[in-house]
Design a protein around this motif. Structure first.
Motif, PDB file in Angstrom:
ATOM      1  N   LEU A   1       0.844  -1.191   0.000  1.00  0.00           N
ATOM      2  CA  LEU A   1       0.000   0.000   0.000  1.00  0.00           C
ATOM      3  C   LEU A   1       0.882   1.243   0.000  1.00  0.00           C
ATOM      4  CD1 LEU A   1      -2.741  -1.009   2.614  1.00  0.00           C
ATOM      5  CD2 LEU A   1      -2.808  -1.233   0.117  1.00  0.00           C
ATOM      6  N   HIS A   2       0.721   2.072  -0.997  1.00  0.00           N
ATOM      7  CA  HIS A   2       1.541   3.267  -1.128  1.00  0.00           C
ATOM      8  C   HIS A   2       0.974   4.418  -0.281  1.00  0.00           C
ATOM      9  CE1 HIS A   2       3.479   1.973  -5.200  1.00  0.00           C
ATOM     10  NE2 HIS A   2       3.349   0.976  -4.362  1.00  0.00           N
ATOM     11  N   ASP A   3       1.836   5.375   0.044  1.00  0.00           N
ATOM     12  CA  ASP A   3       1.398   6.547   0.800  1.00  0.00           C
ATOM     13  C   ASP A   3       0.917   7.649  -0.143  1.00  0.00           C
ATOM     14  OD1 ASP A   3       3.829   7.274  -0.275  1.00  0.00           O
ATOM     15  OD2 ASP A   3       4.825   7.595   1.660  1.00  0.00           O
ATOM     16  N   PHE A   4       0.262   7.247  -1.202  1.00  0.00           N
ATOM     17  CA  PHE A   4      -0.281   8.143  -2.220  1.00  0.00           C
ATOM     18  C   PHE A   4      -1.687   7.650  -2.528  1.00  0.00           C
ATOM     19  CE2 PHE A   4      -1.080   9.287  -6.666  1.00  0.00           C
ATOM     20  CZ  PHE A   4      -0.699  10.622  -6.706  1.00  0.00           C
ATOM     21  N   VAL A   5      -2.692   8.439  -2.141  1.00  0.00           N
ATOM     22  CA  VAL A   5      -4.081   8.011  -2.275  1.00  0.00           C
ATOM     23  C   VAL A   5      -4.810   8.960  -3.219  1.00  0.00           C
ATOM     24  CG1 VAL A   5      -6.203   7.450  -1.041  1.00  0.00           C
ATOM     25  CG2 VAL A   5      -3.987   7.231   0.121  1.00  0.00           C
ATOM     26  N   GLU A   6      -5.526   8.399  -4.182  1.00  0.00           N
ATOM     27  CA  GLU A   6      -6.259   9.205  -5.150  1.00  0.00           C
ATOM     28  C   GLU A   6      -7.762   9.009  -5.006  1.00  0.00           C
ATOM     29  OE1 GLU A   6      -3.928  10.106  -9.184  1.00  0.00           O
ATOM     30  OE2 GLU A   6      -4.440   7.989  -8.961  1.00  0.00           O
ATOM     31  N   THR A   7      -8.482  10.119  -4.950  1.00  0.00           N
ATOM     32  CA  THR A   7      -9.943  10.096  -5.030  1.00  0.00           C
ATOM     33  C   THR A   7     -10.388  11.401  -5.680  1.00  0.00           C
ATOM     34  OG1 THR A   7     -10.589  11.281  -2.992  1.00  0.00           O
ATOM     35  CG2 THR A   7      -9.996   8.952  -2.759  1.00  0.00           C
ATOM     36  N   SER A   8     -11.643  11.432  -6.061  1.00  0.00           N
ATOM     37  CA  SER A   8     -12.228  12.689  -6.511  1.00  0.00           C
ATOM     38  C   SER A   8     -12.552  13.543  -5.295  1.00  0.00           C
ATOM     39  CB  SER A   8     -13.500  12.419  -7.315  1.00  0.00           C
ATOM     40  OG  SER A   8     -14.471  11.806  -6.485  1.00  0.00           O
ATOM     41  N   LEU A   9     -12.941  14.767  -5.528  1.00  0.00           N
ATOM     42  CA  LEU A   9     -13.400  15.626  -4.445  1.00  0.00           C
ATOM     43  C   LEU A   9     -14.748  15.139  -3.914  1.00  0.00           C
ATOM     44  CD1 LEU A   9     -12.521  19.136  -5.956  1.00  0.00           C
ATOM     45  CD2 LEU A   9     -11.319  17.948  -4.113  1.00  0.00           C
ATOM     46  N   THR A  10     -15.188  15.700  -2.814  1.00  0.00           N
ATOM     47  CA  THR A  10     -16.455  15.316  -2.208  1.00  0.00           C
ATOM     48  C   THR A  10     -17.600  15.531  -3.198  1.00  0.00           C
ATOM     49  OG1 THR A  10     -15.586  16.038  -0.083  1.00  0.00           O
ATOM     50  CG2 THR A  10     -17.949  15.676  -0.217  1.00  0.00           C
ATOM     51  N   THR A  11     -18.442  14.526  -3.337  1.00  0.00           N
ATOM     52  CA  THR A  11     -19.554  14.607  -4.279  1.00  0.00           C
ATOM     53  C   THR A  11     -20.670  15.490  -3.726  1.00  0.00           C
ATOM     54  OG1 THR A  11     -20.706  12.691  -3.344  1.00  0.00           O
ATOM     55  CG2 THR A  11     -19.041  12.252  -5.031  1.00  0.00           C
ATOM     56  N   GLN A  12     -21.523  15.967  -4.609  1.00  0.00           N
ATOM     57  CA  GLN A  12     -22.660  16.782  -4.190  1.00  0.00           C
ATOM     58  C   GLN A  12     -23.626  15.987  -3.320  1.00  0.00           C
ATOM     59  OE1 GLN A  12     -23.098  20.153  -4.551  1.00  0.00           O
ATOM     60  NE2 GLN A  12     -20.963  19.961  -5.235  1.00  0.00           N
ATOM     61  N   ASN A  13     -23.738  14.689  -3.572  1.00  0.00           N
ATOM     62  CA  ASN A  13     -24.622  13.856  -2.762  1.00  0.00           C
ATOM     63  C   ASN A  13     -24.174  13.831  -1.303  1.00  0.00           C
ATOM     64  OD1 ASN A  13     -26.828  11.932  -2.429  1.00  0.00           O
ATOM     65  ND2 ASN A  13     -25.221  10.418  -2.082  1.00  0.00           N
ATOM     66  N   GLU A  14     -22.863  13.864  -1.080  1.00  0.00           N
ATOM     67  CA  GLU A  14     -22.339  13.865   0.280  1.00  0.00           C
ATOM     68  C   GLU A  14     -22.538  15.220   0.963  1.00  0.00           C
ATOM     69  OE1 GLU A  14     -18.357  12.316   0.608  1.00  0.00           O
ATOM     70  OE2 GLU A  14     -18.760  10.774  -0.879  1.00  0.00           O
ATOM     71  N   LYS A  15     -22.912  16.232   0.190  1.00  0.00           N
ATOM     72  CA  LYS A  15     -23.133  17.557   0.757  1.00  0.00           C
ATOM     73  C   LYS A  15     -24.617  17.918   0.829  1.00  0.00           C
ATOM     74  CE  LYS A  15     -18.737  19.414  -0.960  1.00  0.00           C
ATOM     75  NZ  LYS A  15     -18.092  20.461  -1.797  1.00  0.00           N
TER      76      LYS A  15
END
Length: 300
Positions: A214-228
């Motif tokens: 497991l690398h110390d580099f994590v990729e995701t998109s920004l927070t979705t509108q559904n989560e807000k």
């Protein structure tokens, strides 16, 4: 009398007792509670002395409290938490405003104009020192702590953590795959944020990697509108990255604490992954957003 009314009475009584203790220098005992050593699902949960009156039970596995991080952490029992996963203020508000950028025009409720991220440097250091001191006390031995932080503040954070008996493991990067392309023709797009990983009073802790690198580099998109959908927080983290740390650094039924809860994303992650959650938030609006999200987990 309703559960909530009774809860509020207990909280007021606790605050009165605490004020009396603080007024008398010879009385240094502040009651501390193991928040999960008994069920709080019964109708009379607030009458049980094992329940901390400053924390509100909002689901079968989540307790949240509204108030100052240092004050509320001070009421949690020693060595009763397995993981601290949090996103404290970076203290960059004044710095960002002085740069003369157009951030306030680019983003509603931008953090540098929110008013809670612009302490004097010495005051911020003092508060973060207190956070690490309480974290060392409430975390079990070899428990993990992960916090998001500005790259500009990493050295200070590591020094404070080591001062309070934490072992530094690594600085990692969260890469945001869809950042706002602000000033893209003038500069590099800001698409990364740091996270720092520590172990409390040990060098290794829970690490569920399933024998994978497991690398110390994590990729995701920004927070979705559904989560807000229940409200916005200017530095809200996506559930996906919090699930990443929750799954790797804790086990089912472990207790996870977020002393800077914000809109409750860590709590949502805990609800989804069968962990117990303790959250603390100073701002009433964000507190209510977090509460609504965790109580409506199917529509986070």
């Amino acid at each position: 009398m309703s559960k909530i009314d009774n809860y509020e009475i207990q909280a007021k009584n606790f605050n009165t007792m605490e004020s009396n203790l603080l007024e008398e220098p010879s009385l240094k005992y502040i009651p501390r509670f193991n928040l999960f050593n008994t069920s709080f699902e019964s109708e009379n949960f607030v009458e049980n002395n094992n329940i901390n009156p400053l924390f509100e039970p909002i689901t079968k596995s989540s307790l949240i409290g509204m108030g100052d991080c240092e004050k509320l952490m001070g009421t949690i029992e020693d060595k009763s938490v397995d993981l601290i996963l949090t996103d404290p203020p970076f203290n960059l508000g004044s710095f960002m405003r002085k740069r003369g950028t157009n951030l306030v025009k680019m983003r509603e409720n931008q953090f540098s104009y929110a008013g809670w991220d612009d302490l004097e440097y010495e005051e911020w250091v003092s508060k973060m020192d207190a956070f690490f001191r309480h974290s060392n006390r409430v975390l079990r031995k070899k428990g993990s702590l992960v916090l998001f932080m500005s790259l500009m503040k990493i050295e200070t954070i590591i020094q404070l953590a080591e001062k309070n008996n934490f072992y530094y493991k690594t600085v990692g990067i969260w890469h945001k795959t869809n950042p706002m392309p602000r000033n893209m023709n003038l500069q590099f797009i800001n698409s990364t944020e740091a996270w720092i990983y520590f172990i409390n009073e040990g060098t290794t802790g829970t690490f569920n990697n399933d024998s994978k690198a497991l690398h110390d580099f994590v990729e995701t998109s920004l927070t979705t509108q559904n989560e807000k959908r229940f409200g916005k927080h200017p530095t809200q983290k996506p559930i996906k990255i919090l699930n990443h740390f929750t799954e790797i650094l804790s086990n089912e039924n472990d207790v996870i604490c977020d002393p800077f809860m914000g809109s409750g994303s860590t709590g949502v992650s805990c609800e989804m992954l069968n962990r117990k959650f303790i959250g603390i938030e100073l701002n009433e609006d964000y507190y209510n957003i977090a509460k609504n999200r965790m109580q409506n987990i199917t529509t986070v």
